[in-house]
Design a protein around this motif. Sequence first.
Motif, short mmCIF file in Angstrom:
data_model
loop_
_atom_site.label_atom_id
_atom_site.label_comp_id
_atom_site.label_asym_id
_atom_site.label_seq_id
_atom_site.Cartn_x
_atom_site.Cartn_y
_atom_site.Cartn_z
N ASP A 1 -5.68 -2.41 -4.42
CA ASP A 1 -4.13 -2.58 -4.83
C ASP A 1 -3.40 -3.58 -3.81
O ASP A 1 -2.64 -3.08 -3.16
N GLU B 1 9.85 -7.17 -8.79
CA GLU B 1 9.73 -5.74 -8.64
C GLU B 1 8.28 -5.27 -8.53
O GLU B 1 7.72 -4.82 -7.59
N GLU B 2 7.25 -6.15 -9.34
CA GLU B 2 5.80 -5.83 -9.16
C GLU B 2 5.45 -6.59 -7.96
O GLU B 2 4.39 -5.97 -7.19
N LEU C 1 5.98 -4.05 -5.11
CA LEU C 1 5.10 -3.02 -5.25
C LEU C 1 3.83 -3.25 -4.69
O LEU C 1 3.08 -2.56 -3.76
N ARG D 1 4.13 -3.34 -0.94
CA ARG D 1 3.99 -1.96 -0.18
C ARG D 1 2.76 -1.37 -0.28
O ARG D 1 2.45 -0.73 0.49
N ARG D 2 1.95 -1.69 -1.52
CA ARG D 2 0.44 -1.22 -1.38
C ARG D 2 -0.25 -1.69 -0.41
O ARG D 2 -1.14 -1.20 0.41
#
Length: 114
Positions: free
Chosen positions: A26, A40-41, A44, A47-48
């Motif tokens: 990820d 936004e993606e 994410l 963060r992953r």
Amino acid sequence: MKTTELLDVEQALQLIEHVLVRGGDDGEHLIASCTSIKDEEKGLAQRRLALRKTLRSATNLLTVAHRLMDCPTEGTSKELAIRMKATIDRLKISARGAYEAGHLLIGVRTTPRS
């Protein structure tokens, strides 16, 4: 016979590896090709990736702890020096991964170094 502490370290290593395997890949390829994905993606994905880098750093630190707890101090001085250098290198890799994870989390760097 292994000590309780050594068994705890081994169990922690297994649990982290389980989380990493279960989570799949990820992150790294998403960050590198993020020109077409939304912010936004992208966040994410960052963060992953930070999570994976943090877990890998924890794995490296626990591996060092395991070696220090389980590794006999027997051997020639050359063998001990080689083991010590490998341990120090592992600690450096772990620290670098945790540092990069921190940067990803605060958004200072948007692409990871290889």
